[in-house]
Design a protein around this motif. Structure first.
Motif, PDB file in Angstrom:
ATOM      1  N   GLN A   5      35.558  -0.174 -22.083  1.00 35.27           N
ATOM      2  CA  GLN A   5      34.467  -0.499 -21.391  1.00 35.27           C
ATOM      3  C   GLN A   5      34.416  -2.022 -20.734  1.00 35.27           C
ATOM      4  N   THR A  19      27.886   1.501 -19.688  1.00 36.81           N
ATOM      5  CA  THR A  19      28.432   2.965 -20.468  1.00 36.81           C
ATOM      6  C   THR A  19      27.782   3.336 -21.746  1.00 36.81           C
ATOM      7  N   PRO A  21      27.637   5.876 -24.749  1.00 34.02           N
ATOM      8  CA  PRO A  21      28.625   6.615 -25.659  1.00 34.02           C
ATOM      9  C   PRO A  21      28.199   8.263 -25.626  1.00 34.02           C
ATOM     10  N   LEU A  27      32.724   8.420 -22.677  1.00 32.37           N
ATOM     11  CA  LEU A  27      31.524   7.647 -22.112  1.00 32.37           C
ATOM     12  C   LEU A  27      30.985   8.146 -20.934  1.00 32.37           C
TER      13      LEU A  27
END
Length: 92
Positions: A5, A19, A21, A27
């Protein structure tokens, strides 16, 4: 914030980098500019864990951004079709 990230945020300072998850460990990368989504890209877990894979992702996103803006990236900046070296064998 994970290393992936941080790397992605640093690679695209001109955009708001989001971003999210994913259930598979990857991602969802979203680049925004003035509350407008510019690009979305799903990244696999493998792409987020290997530095070379992240470099390829950044390169491909930059290429897509340039093409969308009507600019053709220089040939030297295009990704190679071959990402790994060919195997070598020793004969006895």
């Amino acid at each position: 914030m994970t290393a992936a990230q941080r790397y992605l945020a640093a690679a695209f300072p001109e955009f708001e980098v989001l971003t999210t998850p994913r259930p598979d460990g990857g991602l969802l990368l979203t680049l925004r500019n003035d509350d407008r989504i510019i690009i979305k890209r799903a990244l696999s877990k493998g792409q987020t864990q290997a530095d070379i894979q992240l470099e390829w992702v950044v390169s491909s996103v930059r290429r897509d951004l340039a093409l969308e803006a009507g600019m053709s990236p220089a040939i030297a900046h295009l990704q190679s079709q071959s990402r790994t070296a060919l195997p070598t064998y020793e004969y006895a």
